[in-house]
Design a protein around this motif. Structure first.
Motif, PDB file in Angstrom:
ATOM      1  N   GLU A  96       0.828  -1.208   0.000  1.00 37.56           N
ATOM      2  CA  GLU A  96       0.000   0.000   0.000  1.00 37.56           C
ATOM      3  C   GLU A  96       0.859   1.254   0.000  1.00 37.56           C
ATOM      4  O   GLU A  96       1.844   1.355   0.725  1.00 37.56           O
ATOM      5  CB  GLU A  96      -0.925   0.019   1.214  1.00 37.56           C
ATOM      6  N   LEU A  97       0.456   2.201  -0.834  1.00 37.81           N
ATOM      7  CA  LEU A  97       1.011   3.540  -0.859  1.00 37.81           C
ATOM      8  C   LEU A  97      -0.150   4.491  -0.601  1.00 37.81           C
ATOM      9  O   LEU A  97      -1.144   4.475  -1.334  1.00 37.81           O
ATOM     10  CB  LEU A  97       1.648   3.836  -2.219  1.00 37.81           C
ATOM     11  N   THR A  98      -0.053   5.275   0.449  1.00 43.19           N
ATOM     12  CA  THR A  98      -1.187   6.113   0.824  1.00 43.19           C
ATOM     13  C   THR A  98      -0.688   7.440   1.386  1.00 43.19           C
ATOM     14  O   THR A  98       0.515   7.687   1.428  1.00 43.19           O
ATOM     15  CB  THR A  98      -2.087   5.371   1.832  1.00 43.19           C
ATOM     16  N   LEU A  99      -1.610   8.301   1.782  1.00 42.88           N
ATOM     17  CA  LEU A  99      -1.199   9.580   2.347  1.00 42.88           C
ATOM     18  C   LEU A  99      -2.208  10.063   3.375  1.00 42.88           C
ATOM     19  O   LEU A  99      -3.370   9.642   3.379  1.00 42.88           O
ATOM     20  CB  LEU A  99      -1.022  10.644   1.264  1.00 42.88           C
ATOM     21  N   THR A 100      -1.744  10.951   4.233  1.00 42.27           N
ATOM     22  CA  THR A 100      -2.596  11.675   5.176  1.00 42.27           C
ATOM     23  C   THR A 100      -2.577  13.137   4.759  1.00 42.27           C
ATOM     24  O   THR A 100      -1.518  13.717   4.535  1.00 42.27           O
ATOM     25  CB  THR A 100      -2.080  11.536   6.613  1.00 42.27           C
ATOM     26  N   THR A 101      -3.756  13.742   4.658  1.00 45.40           N
ATOM     27  CA  THR A 101      -3.881  15.098   4.155  1.00 45.40           C
ATOM     28  C   THR A 101      -4.919  15.862   4.958  1.00 45.40           C
ATOM     29  O   THR A 101      -5.813  15.261   5.564  1.00 45.40           O
ATOM     30  CB  THR A 101      -4.292  15.083   2.663  1.00 45.40           C
ATOM     31  N   ASN A 102      -4.808  17.188   4.942  1.00 41.33           N
ATOM     32  CA  ASN A 102      -5.862  17.989   5.571  1.00 41.33           C
ATOM     33  C   ASN A 102      -7.021  18.235   4.619  1.00 41.33           C
ATOM     34  O   ASN A 102      -8.036  18.816   5.008  1.00 41.33           O
ATOM     35  CB  ASN A 102      -5.309  19.309   6.122  1.00 41.33           C
TER      36      ASN A 102
ATOM     37  N   ALA B  65      -2.381   6.986 -10.068  1.00 39.34           N
ATOM     38  CA  ALA B  65      -1.037   6.550  -9.689  1.00 39.34           C
ATOM     39  C   ALA B  65      -1.038   5.289  -8.835  1.00 39.34           C
ATOM     40  O   ALA B  65       0.035   4.758  -8.519  1.00 39.34           O
ATOM     41  CB  ALA B  65      -0.321   7.670  -8.947  1.00 39.34           C
ATOM     42  N   GLY B  66      -2.209   4.828  -8.429  1.00 39.90           N
ATOM     43  CA  GLY B  66      -2.279   3.581  -7.672  1.00 39.90           C
ATOM     44  C   GLY B  66      -2.640   3.729  -6.213  1.00 39.90           C
ATOM     45  O   GLY B  66      -2.739   2.739  -5.488  1.00 39.90           O
ATOM     46  N   ILE B  67      -2.829   4.954  -5.759  1.00 39.42           N
ATOM     47  CA  ILE B  67      -3.293   5.136  -4.383  1.00 39.42           C
ATOM     48  C   ILE B  67      -4.751   4.729  -4.292  1.00 39.42           C
ATOM     49  O   ILE B  67      -5.567   5.102  -5.142  1.00 39.42           O
ATOM     50  CB  ILE B  67      -3.072   6.593  -3.926  1.00 39.42           C
ATOM     51  N   ARG B  68      -5.080   3.966  -3.274  1.00 36.33           N
ATOM     52  CA  ARG B  68      -6.430   3.430  -3.137  1.00 36.33           C
ATOM     53  C   ARG B  68      -7.206   4.043  -1.977  1.00 36.33           C
ATOM     54  O   ARG B  68      -8.436   3.974  -1.944  1.00 36.33           O
ATOM     55  CB  ARG B  68      -6.375   1.900  -2.953  1.00 36.33           C
TER      56      ARG B  68
END
Length: 346
Positions: free
Chosen positions: A109-115, A129-132
């Motif tokens: 898994e490639l993911t992110l935390t954002t506001n 890009a593949g983020i789920r």
């Protein structure tokens, strides 16, 4: 809770994985790509933050090289954080480069935390890009309260970002910091709202990192108390499943949704810690709540030898402490650590 950090004898690191001195496998890397943010949340940073010069930040190529080294050592989950990661202009380039590890099967898994403020314009590209899935930090649905707690933020931009992410097919999880006397009465409605849209929500205790200009003894709300109150309104069933992070999850019978609790103060979660954190300047922190760190940027820029970089990472894991020493009490108004959350990426 004070946790002993006595280090045990080093473990054999001849295999491909990373194992710390307490026999925990490190499979999760959180990477702060910038310390900058377009909000100034009162529990996270001061109103007049001084950010790092951009020249001090790792380049996309350097971030890729470091992340790849960790992935080659068995890291299976990579989370990109900030500050706010989407304010970095070349962020999407980094995501596209790192996504090759998803295609190869080296990364789960490639993911992110954002506001969420920049999410509306980025959601489609992230999905391509593949983020789920993404985590969105959101503490209130009241526009005025949002503006005051973030020191000027626009709630609608975040809601538009969440809508765009869902439209792009991304799973969205809401992260909510529980703040005493600020959003505690709103927590049940935040749960209902999140679950009505098919989104998990995780409640988080405020952490004593950095001088924010606020008294954290007034902000701190123990989630043990919150859970007791929620049990008067909702039927909570404990779940055994984990997301790879520190949250304990419950199903909510009335909403058919999932609710998480991250409790670094009322219940220490260090015994199962599988993660380390890399800052945007290349400093590796083995624990969010300790100052133990290793400068990987120095190694990165001094040699092209991948074996030397690998050895530096392996050696760093051997000083990973047993746990953190977060404390919030009325006799200790200063933060446990002077380092702001935005420096380490949460």
């Amino acid at each position: 809770m004070v946790v002993s950090n006595a280090v045990r004898p080093k473990q054999d690191q001849s295999s491909s994985g990373l194992v710390d001195p307490f026999f925990r496998s490190v499979t999760y890397l959180r990477v702060s790509v910038t310390d900058r943010c377009d909000l100034r949340c009162s529990y996270c940073m001061s109103e007049n933050m001084r950010f790092l010069p951009k020249k001090d930040l790792l380049s996309v190529a350097e971030l890729d090289r470091l992340c790849t080294a960790f992935i080659n050592r068995g890291v299976r989950k990579l989370r990109l954080t900030g500050g706010e990661p989407l304010v970095r202009k070349d962020f999407m380039s980094l995501v596209r480069i790192l996504s090759r590890h998803l295609a190869s099967g080296m990364l789960d898994e490639l993911t992110l935390t954002t506001n969420g403020t920049q999410l509306a314009g980025a959601a489609a590209g992230l999905a391509e890009a593949g983020i789920r899935r993404v985590n969105v930090s959101l503490d209130t649905l009241d526009p005025d309260l949002f503006r005051s707690t973030t020191r000027g933020g626009d709630l609608q931009r975040v809601l538009d970002g969440i809508a765009a992410a869902r439209k792009a097919g991304l799973l969205v999880k809401i992260n909510t910091v529980a703040l005493k006397g600020i959003n505690e009465a709103e927590i049940p409605s935040l749960i209902r709202w999140s679950h009505a849209l098919g989104m998990d929500i995780t409640l988080i205790e405020t952490m004593p990192l950095g001088d924010t200009g606020e008294d954290r003894t007034k902000q701190y709300l123990p989630l043990s108390e919150v859970r007791e109150r929620l049990a008067e309104t909702f039927t909570l069933h404990s779940l055994s499943e984990r997301s790879g992070g520190p949250a304990l999850y419950f199903s909510v019978a009335e909403t058919s949704g999932r609710l998480g609790f991250i409790t670094p103060l009322t219940h220490n979660f260090c015994e199962n810690c599988n993660r380390v954190r890399l800052t945007c300047t290349g400093r590796l922190f083995m624990c969010l709540g300790q100052e133990d760190s290793v400068d990987l940027r120095e190694v990165l820029r001094s040699t092209s030898d991948e074996a030397a970089l690998d050895a530096a990472i392996v050696n760093a894991i051997q000083v990973k402490p047993r746990g953190h020493d977060f404390v919030i009490d009325r006799m200790r108004r200063k933060p446990t650590l002077g380092r702001h959350m935005s420096m380490t990426g949460g």
